[in-house]
Design an enzyme around this catalytic site. Structure first.
Site, PDB file in Angstrom:
ATOM      1  N   CYS A 170      43.916 -21.667   2.960  1.00 42.45           N
ATOM      2  CA  CYS A 170      44.857 -20.888   3.744  1.00 42.45           C
ATOM      3  C   CYS A 170      44.134 -19.931   4.697  1.00 42.45           C
ATOM      4  CB  CYS A 170      45.838 -20.165   2.831  1.00 42.45           C
ATOM      5  SG  CYS A 170      47.376 -19.767   3.670  1.00 42.45           S
ATOM      6  N   GLU A 218      45.310 -25.186  -4.865  1.00 45.77           N
ATOM      7  CA  GLU A 218      45.093 -24.683  -6.233  1.00 45.77           C
ATOM      8  C   GLU A 218      46.405 -24.641  -7.022  1.00 45.77           C
ATOM      9  OE1 GLU A 218      44.899 -22.950  -3.464  1.00 45.77           O
ATOM     10  OE2 GLU A 218      45.586 -20.864  -3.681  1.00 45.77           O
ATOM     11  N   HIS A 226      47.788 -24.325  -0.181  1.00 45.95           N
ATOM     12  CA  HIS A 226      47.205 -23.773  -1.405  1.00 45.95           C
ATOM     13  C   HIS A 226      47.109 -24.882  -2.448  1.00 45.95           C
ATOM     14  CE1 HIS A 226      47.119 -19.523  -0.332  1.00 45.95           C
ATOM     15  NE2 HIS A 226      48.227 -19.767   0.343  1.00 45.95           N
TER      16      HIS A 226
HETATM   17  N1  GLN Z   1      47.462 -14.154   6.210  1.00 46.72           N
HETATM   18  C1  GLN Z   1      47.509 -15.535   6.544  1.00 46.72           C
HETATM   19  C2  GLN Z   1      48.883 -15.984   6.996  1.00 46.72           C
HETATM   20  O1  GLN Z   1      49.842 -15.293   6.746  1.00 46.72           O
HETATM   21  C3  GLN Z   1      47.055 -16.385   5.373  1.00 46.72           C
HETATM   22  C4  GLN Z   1      48.011 -16.363   4.238  1.00 46.72           C
HETATM   23  C5  GLN Z   1      47.403 -16.862   2.962  1.00 46.72           C
HETATM   24  O2  GLN Z   1      46.202 -17.008   2.848  1.00 46.72           O
HETATM   25  N2  GLN Z   1      48.235 -17.106   1.974  1.00 46.72           N
HETATM   26  O3  GLN Z   1      49.023 -17.043   7.572  1.00 46.72           O
END
Ligand code: GLN
Length: 530
Positions: free
Chosen positions: A380, A507, A505
């Site tokens: 992410c 994970e 994500h």
């Molecule tokens: N801050 C980034 C976004 O909002 C990444 C979010 C995250 O890593 N969950 O896109």
């Protein structure tokens, strides 16, 4: 199962005993049946999505887009099921619903009260879930510790449950703590007795007591607890400390819990213990150092699923992972260099994150991974920062950045998703949940997933489409996009042993039964098997 069975798990003495893992372990033992976990949380937030992960641990994201308690991570990993947002009740949700009903006139003429109205609402929610899901077993985990004010209404609803569905269909499990004070060297039952007495004051008599302890409970203490707490002697179970949570279903089974559940629930149970046995008994052949870079590293629970996903891959590869938590604010402030932070590492992960703090430190670390060919996995934020690093250092876009970090950057390679611009509310407004990812042929991602992958998301920002042609130079390949091809979801670098990042994500969808290919390939690369 002719009747839905209900297992209610409460915690006593102190928090942090692993009630979520204990509940998930019970669920796994029963997983031949349709088990539906329900978690009852006492806080007034509608969901944990707006809470700081340092305070409350990781926010787990479900396929349906629900942001829920991290215990749902344990449930999905142990049970191999896809949970729903509705299965996590919070007092925020309860009061929201009660207020709506009251305004609609559902309670016309009545004074709306905690008892019966709020407790009834909780009870009805549990029963309705059992019904719509056609559950054989509903596994109810009551948040907090018995005696907590904020969970009293849940406890009362669970007490009333036995009247609603018949006492023969409910089993109460109480998880407590058995200290072995230094100097005395003896297992102590008093905290358990006192905690069970709090439970009984509330009208709940436990059927099974699990005593979390650093060692096996002695027959003597089991007998003592059985007498004082009025439970069967074989229904006092050790919850022994372990270095690996996947051992817990087996430990519970060896302590005889399956037999007791069969007896109390009146159903035959054949737990799937063999599935994990081979992995659990395999001796790790090689140790590898893996760095996780973040700003919530003070609380490992903030990255619980990342740690689990690494374990899954490692157990399948016979590797032992030594985790190194790198606080990237230290790198940024010059307290240590990126070089020093990752020296000796076989692989580096930059997990999800928000905000500017620590971001430049992460970018420094990513640059070293790219240049020195150290296996890198970006999750992410870890994708967004890898794009920024590449834009600056390879593409010469000086001061390229995300508008989340620098709103005035000359090269906003990462910016808000188009439909995020008008959103002002913070709760449940990110791009959330499961989405199908379209994967480009001939890439590493394609070798891992084939044409599509279902992954989970939680973000507001994205790689800005107009920069994509500039960045995707054949070395950097965007190997996964959303269905329409607009949102970049996976990137990889050609000519690097392993440099992959995803906007998702992964994970969150890894389990010991099915490790995430991202983590699996990353661990292989870190082992030099790439
Ligand atoms: N801050 C980034 C976004 O909002 C990444 C979010 C995250 O890593 N969950 O896109």
């Amino acid at each position: 199962v002719p009747h839905t069975k209900f297992i209610v798990v409460t915690g006593g003495v102190l928090s942090g005993l692993g009630k979520g893992v204990a509940s998930a372990s019970l669920g796994r033992l029963l997983s031949q049946y349709k088990v539906v976990p329900v978690k009852l949380d006492g806080y007034l937030n509608v969901d944990p999505g707006t809470m700081n992960p340092i305070e409350h641990g990781e926010v787990f994201v479900l396929d349906d887009g629900g942001e829920v308690d991290m215990d749902f991570g344990h449930y999905e990993r142990f049970l191999g099921i896809t949970c729903k947002f509705d299965w996590n009740l919070t007092m925020g949700k309860v009061f929201d619903a009660i207020r709506k009903k009251e305004r609609r006139g559902d309670y016309l003429g009545q004074t709306v009260q905690y008892i019966p109205h709020v407790v009834d609402h909780i009870k009805e929610h549990i029963l309705a879930t059992a019904k719509t899901e056609h559950a054989d077993v509903v596994l109810i985990e009551v948040g907090g510790t018995i005696g907590d004010m904020e969970n009293e209404l849940y406890v009362e609803a669970c007490r009333q449950l036995k009247k609603a569905v018949g006492h023969e269909n409910v089993v109460y499990v109480h998880l407590t703590y058995i200290p072995v004070p230094s100097g005395v060297h003896e297992q102590k039952s008093k905290p358990t007795q006192q905690s069970v007495s709090l439970l009984r004051e509330r009208g709940i008599q436990p059927d099974i007591i699990i005593g979390r302890c650093k060692e096996r409970l002695s027959d003597k203490i089991k007998k003592k607890i059985a007498i004082f707490c009025d439970v069967d002697e074989d229904a006092v179970i050790t919850g022994e400390d372990t270095d690996n949570v996947y051992k817990i279903p087996g430990l519970f089974h060896d302590e005889g819990i399956t037999k007791i559940l069969e007896r109390k629930l009146g159903i035959p149970i054949s737990p799937p213990l063999a599935k994990w046995h081979a992995l659990l008994t395999r001796k790790p052949e090689k140790a590898i150092n893996i760095a996780i870079c973040g700003k919530y590293t003070k609380l490992e629970d903030s990255y619980a699923s990342v740690v689990e996903a690494l374990k899954h891959a490692a157990m399948h590869e016979g590797a032992q992972i030594k985790l190194h938590w790198i606080e990237t604010t230290d790198v940024e402030q010059g307290k240590r260099t990126a070089h020093d932070a990752i020296s000796g590492m076989h692989g580096v992960i930059v997990p999800g994150g928000f905000g500017a703090r620590g971001a430049e430190g992460k970018i420094d670390v990513i640059r070293l991974c790219r240049e020195r060919k150290i296996p890198y996995l970006g999750l992410c934020y870890g994708l967004q920062l890898a794009v920024i690093e590449y834009a600056r250092d390879v593409k010469g876009l000086a001061n390229a950045n995300s508008t989340e970090i620098d709103p005035n950057t000359p090269h906003p390679v990462i910016d808000l998703l188009p439909d995020q611009h008008d959103i002002t509310e913070k709760g449940a407004t990110m791009r959330l949940g499961g989405h199908d990812v379209r994967i480009k042929k001939g890439t590493k991602a394609h070798a891992m997933f084939g044409d599509t992958a279902r992954l989970r998301f939680r973000h507001r920002y994205e790689v800005v489409p107009s920069y994509v042609p500039k960045l995707a130079d054949g070395t950097l390949v965007f190997s996964g996009t959303n269905k329409s091809g607009e949102i970049m979801q996976i990137l990889e670098l050609a000519g690097h042993p392993f440099f992959m990042a995803t906007q998702a994500h992964p994970e969150l969808t890894s389990s010991l039964d099915r490790p995430s290919p991202f983590f699996h390939e990353f661990v292989k690369a870190a082992l030099g098997k790439g």
